[in-house]
Write an enzyme that holds these catalytic residues in place. Sequence first.
Site, PDB file in Angstrom:
ATOM      1  N   GLY A 148      46.060  45.369  47.633  1.00  0.00           N
ATOM      2  CA  GLY A 148      45.359  45.894  46.464  1.00  0.00           C
ATOM      3  C   GLY A 148      45.895  47.264  46.112  1.00  0.00           C
ATOM      4  N   SER A 149      45.052  48.048  45.467  1.00  0.00           N
ATOM      5  CA  SER A 149      45.503  49.346  44.970  1.00  0.00           C
ATOM      6  C   SER A 149      45.622  50.355  46.112  1.00  0.00           C
ATOM      7  CB  SER A 149      44.514  49.850  43.924  1.00  0.00           C
ATOM      8  OG  SER A 149      43.231  49.958  44.503  1.00  0.00           O
ATOM      9  N   SER A 184      60.299  38.046  45.871  1.00  0.00           N
ATOM     10  CA  SER A 184      59.310  37.364  46.711  1.00  0.00           C
ATOM     11  C   SER A 184      59.881  36.077  47.307  1.00  0.00           C
ATOM     12  CB  SER A 184      58.077  37.020  45.877  1.00  0.00           C
ATOM     13  OG  SER A 184      57.581  38.186  45.266  1.00  0.00           O
ATOM     14  N   ARG A 213      56.752  38.427  34.525  1.00  0.00           N
ATOM     15  CA  ARG A 213      56.077  37.446  35.372  1.00  0.00           C
ATOM     16  C   ARG A 213      54.629  37.897  35.528  1.00  0.00           C
ATOM     17  NH1 ARG A 213      56.173  36.258  41.341  1.00  0.00           N
ATOM     18  NH2 ARG A 213      56.724  38.423  41.593  1.00  0.00           N
ATOM     19  N   LYS A 261      37.857  37.812  51.932  1.00  0.00           N
ATOM     20  CA  LYS A 261      37.074  38.256  50.775  1.00  0.00           C
ATOM     21  C   LYS A 261      38.023  38.453  49.606  1.00  0.00           C
ATOM     22  CE  LYS A 261      36.137  41.853  48.903  1.00  0.00           C
ATOM     23  NZ  LYS A 261      36.431  41.291  47.572  1.00  0.00           N
ATOM     24  N   PRO A 262      37.990  37.512  48.658  1.00  0.00           N
ATOM     25  CA  PRO A 262      38.893  37.627  47.508  1.00  0.00           C
ATOM     26  C   PRO A 262      38.357  38.616  46.478  1.00  0.00           C
ATOM     27  CG  PRO A 262      37.535  35.667  47.294  1.00  0.00           C
ATOM     28  CD  PRO A 262      37.161  36.302  48.607  1.00  0.00           C
ATOM     29  N   GLU A 318      49.212  46.198  51.870  1.00  0.00           N
ATOM     30  CA  GLU A 318      50.188  45.933  50.794  1.00  0.00           C
ATOM     31  C   GLU A 318      49.603  46.579  49.549  1.00  0.00           C
ATOM     32  OE1 GLU A 318      53.063  44.491  51.035  1.00  0.00           O
ATOM     33  OE2 GLU A 318      52.982  43.473  52.967  1.00  0.00           O
ATOM     34  N   LEU A 319      50.187  47.687  49.110  1.00  0.00           N
ATOM     35  CA  LEU A 319      49.521  48.501  48.085  1.00  0.00           C
ATOM     36  C   LEU A 319      50.315  48.557  46.779  1.00  0.00           C
ATOM     37  CD1 LEU A 319      48.323  51.270  50.579  1.00  0.00           C
ATOM     38  CD2 LEU A 319      47.135  49.190  49.876  1.00  0.00           C
ATOM     39  N   TRP A 365      43.322  40.316  42.599  1.00  0.00           N
ATOM     40  CA  TRP A 365      43.159  39.235  41.624  1.00  0.00           C
ATOM     41  C   TRP A 365      44.468  38.749  41.029  1.00  0.00           C
ATOM     42  CZ3 TRP A 365      45.515  41.169  37.466  1.00  0.00           C
ATOM     43  CH2 TRP A 365      45.507  42.550  37.301  1.00  0.00           C
ATOM     44  N   ASN A 366      45.549  39.511  41.226  1.00  0.00           N
ATOM     45  CA  ASN A 366      46.734  39.177  40.414  1.00  0.00           C
ATOM     46  C   ASN A 366      47.481  37.923  40.881  1.00  0.00           C
ATOM     47  OD1 ASN A 366      47.663  40.570  42.663  1.00  0.00           O
ATOM     48  ND2 ASN A 366      49.301  41.592  41.550  1.00  0.00           N
ATOM     49  N   GLU A 399      51.259  53.326  37.694  1.00  0.00           N
ATOM     50  CA  GLU A 399      51.477  51.868  37.708  1.00  0.00           C
ATOM     51  C   GLU A 399      50.833  51.297  36.443  1.00  0.00           C
ATOM     52  OE1 GLU A 399      49.467  49.753  40.882  1.00  0.00           O
ATOM     53  OE2 GLU A 399      51.151  48.356  41.085  1.00  0.00           O
TER      54      GLU A 399
HETATM   55  P1  NAD Z   1      41.815  46.663  44.085  1.00  0.00           P
HETATM   56  O1  NAD Z   1      42.266  47.670  45.077  1.00  0.00           O
HETATM   57  O2  NAD Z   1      40.866  47.113  43.034  1.00  0.00           O
HETATM   58  O3  NAD Z   1      41.115  45.419  44.798  1.00  0.00           O
HETATM   59  C1  NAD Z   1      41.708  44.731  45.865  1.00  0.00           C
HETATM   60  C2  NAD Z   1      40.620  44.170  46.769  1.00  0.00           C
HETATM   61  O4  NAD Z   1      39.833  45.234  47.276  1.00  0.00           O
HETATM   62  C3  NAD Z   1      39.658  43.237  46.046  1.00  0.00           C
HETATM   63  O5  NAD Z   1      39.308  42.208  46.937  1.00  0.00           O
HETATM   64  C4  NAD Z   1      38.465  44.121  45.768  1.00  0.00           C
HETATM   65  O6  NAD Z   1      37.269  43.391  45.687  1.00  0.00           O
HETATM   66  C5  NAD Z   1      38.471  45.007  46.976  1.00  0.00           C
HETATM   67  N1  NAD Z   1      37.841  46.308  46.740  1.00  0.00           N
HETATM   68  C6  NAD Z   1      37.787  47.017  45.604  1.00  0.00           C
HETATM   69  N2  NAD Z   1      37.119  48.169  45.783  1.00  0.00           N
HETATM   70  C7  NAD Z   1      36.744  48.175  47.082  1.00  0.00           C
HETATM   71  C8  NAD Z   1      36.016  49.110  47.885  1.00  0.00           C
HETATM   72  N3  NAD Z   1      35.545  50.247  47.404  1.00  0.00           N
HETATM   73  N4  NAD Z   1      35.822  48.791  49.177  1.00  0.00           N
HETATM   74  C9  NAD Z   1      36.289  47.661  49.682  1.00  0.00           C
HETATM   75  N5  NAD Z   1      36.981  46.737  48.989  1.00  0.00           N
HETATM   76  C10 NAD Z   1      37.199  47.000  47.692  1.00  0.00           C
HETATM   77  O7  NAD Z   1      43.157  46.055  43.493  1.00  0.00           O
HETATM   78  P2  NAD Z   1      43.303  44.973  42.341  1.00  0.00           P
HETATM   79  O8  NAD Z   1      43.020  45.665  41.041  1.00  0.00           O
HETATM   80  O9  NAD Z   1      42.560  43.746  42.673  1.00  0.00           O
HETATM   81  O10 NAD Z   1      44.852  44.624  42.451  1.00  0.00           O
HETATM   82  C11 NAD Z   1      45.830  45.364  41.832  1.00  0.00           C
HETATM   83  C12 NAD Z   1      46.515  46.309  42.796  1.00  0.00           C
HETATM   84  O11 NAD Z   1      47.000  45.587  43.909  1.00  0.00           O
HETATM   85  C13 NAD Z   1      47.736  46.976  42.186  1.00  0.00           C
HETATM   86  O12 NAD Z   1      47.793  48.334  42.555  1.00  0.00           O
HETATM   87  C14 NAD Z   1      48.891  46.222  42.811  1.00  0.00           C
HETATM   88  O13 NAD Z   1      50.102  46.932  42.858  1.00  0.00           O
HETATM   89  C15 NAD Z   1      48.357  45.908  44.151  1.00  0.00           C
HETATM   90  N6  NAD Z   1      49.051  44.761  44.740  1.00  0.00           N
HETATM   91  C16 NAD Z   1      49.901  44.980  45.778  1.00  0.00           C
HETATM   92  C17 NAD Z   1      50.596  43.926  46.324  1.00  0.00           C
HETATM   93  C18 NAD Z   1      51.550  44.149  47.466  1.00  0.00           C
HETATM   94  O14 NAD Z   1      51.915  43.175  48.095  1.00  0.00           O
HETATM   95  N7  NAD Z   1      51.964  45.358  47.761  1.00  0.00           N
HETATM   96  C19 NAD Z   1      50.412  42.636  45.837  1.00  0.00           C
HETATM   97  C20 NAD Z   1      49.538  42.441  44.779  1.00  0.00           C
HETATM   98  C21 NAD Z   1      48.850  43.523  44.244  1.00  0.00           C
END
Ligand code: NAD
Length: 480
Positions: free
Chosen positions: A231-232, A444, A281, A177-178, A253-254, A153-154, A384
């Site tokens: 994501g995470s 970036s 930012r 899937k966003p 990308e975590l 979402w960020n 984090e």
């Molecule tokens: P998140 O992992 O909770 O969610 C990311 C995506 O995964 C979303 O689309 C979500 O719907 C999906 N998701 C969540 N739980 C799931 C599951 N059990 N099974 C399948 N899909 C699932 O992360 P977030 O809170 O949306 O984003 C923040 C995290 O993303 C932070 O840790 C951040 O550092 C990381 N991030 C990394 C980068 C990068 O390029 N390395 C960029 C942006 C954000």
Amino acid sequence: MTLPAGTPTQLYVDGEWRDGANGTFDVLDPSTGAVVAAVAKAGDADVDDAIAAAAAAHPGWAAKAPRERAEVLRKAFELMTARSEDIAYLMSLEMGKSLTDSRAEVTYAAEFFRWYSEEAVRVGGEVRTSPSGANRIVTFKKPFGVALLLTPWNFPAAMATRKLAPALAAGCAVVLKPAEDTPLTALVLAQVLTDAGAPAGVVNVITSDVPGPVVERALADGRVRKLSFTGSTGVGSLLLKQAADRVVDSSMELGGNDPFLVLDDADLDAAVEGAMLAKMRNGGQACTAANRFLVAESVAAEFATKLAAKMGELTLGAGTDESTKLGPMVNAKQQAGIADKVTRTVDAGATVVLGGSTPERAGFFYEATVLTDVPRDSAAATEEIFGPVAPIITVRDDEDAIAVANGSEMGLTGYVYTRDLARGLRVSEKLEVGMVGLNRGIVSDPAAPFGGVKQSGLGREGGFEGIEEYLETTYVATSW
Ligand code: NAD
């Protein structure tokens, strides 16, 4: 704030907008907590149909001349640029970031379409002679097929285009899937790509606030050959296990725990300016956000004073207000998580120089916060934060700073400030990270390889490398 008229809220499958089999879920305005939209919630049939549509569209898309795919992406860049104000407003509405941040993100996001419109026509193979001289080795690059793209979402626009653009350039068809907090921007991107000429089925978007079953079903489908996730680290690790069942190629990308090193010879004003970018930012909600400020003892007090002065100037408010410099956090869970990390860090001995609390107002706000005397093993130093909190840790010398920086399982971005370029490069080389900002608070760039080492990820997005994540190699042994 209200949703702009015409904003799509349905699923986008095979070139058609449609309701979700599981009804809808609410998307909130994080500055008030009020509902902005009810968005379609995908069910099993929607997932299956989206994959079927992508699988049917892929061969035709892959067979198109690279120049034709490039023209679609170029047009998407132009349309996104033309619609930038609307998209920026929508992102500020659903995610909460300031309009300044949203506008910058739209520019950054659109550039992935332009960059990969240029790269689409440069996919090549090789001809080599085998060492024995017996035959030639001819290589071809081919798209994986159907790619499943999962975004956080960020950065609702940029994290999507950073995947969509190289995937489409390579010739993949996609199911995006966003994140459930920010699905609207992704749906608008489907509109942009359709208006730019992407054929039906090449781009599909499915949304749900219960992502687990949707993603698990998609990954179990034999037609999905590529997973790209941002994501995470926790969810990334879970998805790698699911992808392993069918050996689905995965890019990840975590999360990060990014160190920001201020060496004793740094230009402190430049370092504070860089810190404002690296930390603030997106309200600190960036994977590249500086998470730990590792500052040389001799300059730590002055750096903290200057940083607190700058962070204290930020006007708090709804992202959609022009005057806002620090918007709300995306949701109540993130807000509570930040407050908890600050409390645990202060309990461990840190001093609050600025902020340190949740403001008394509607919405999911958190104050700009500066902490000093931060213990190296405290919550703010080891987890984090993902919010507007700057923990400052003093370090003895460069070696100490490097040791603290590398004492993390994460390795996304590092920042180094010094007036001595050679010293800066020496330190940069020793940091266990995928990217370094050397006297810069932002790394970036669509033309650069973005990604992390250790638990911060697998693979790279952007640059020449980004398209390779969507291509596999076939080799032909022959002779003539
Ligand atoms: P998140 O992992 O909770 O969610 C990311 C995506 O995964 C979303 O689309 C979500 O719907 C999906 N998701 C969540 N739980 C799931 C599951 N059990 N099974 C399948 N899909 C699932 O992360 P977030 O809170 O949306 O984003 C923040 C995290 O993303 C932070 O840790 C951040 O550092 C990381 N991030 C990394 C980068 C990068 O390029 N390395 C960029 C942006 C954000």
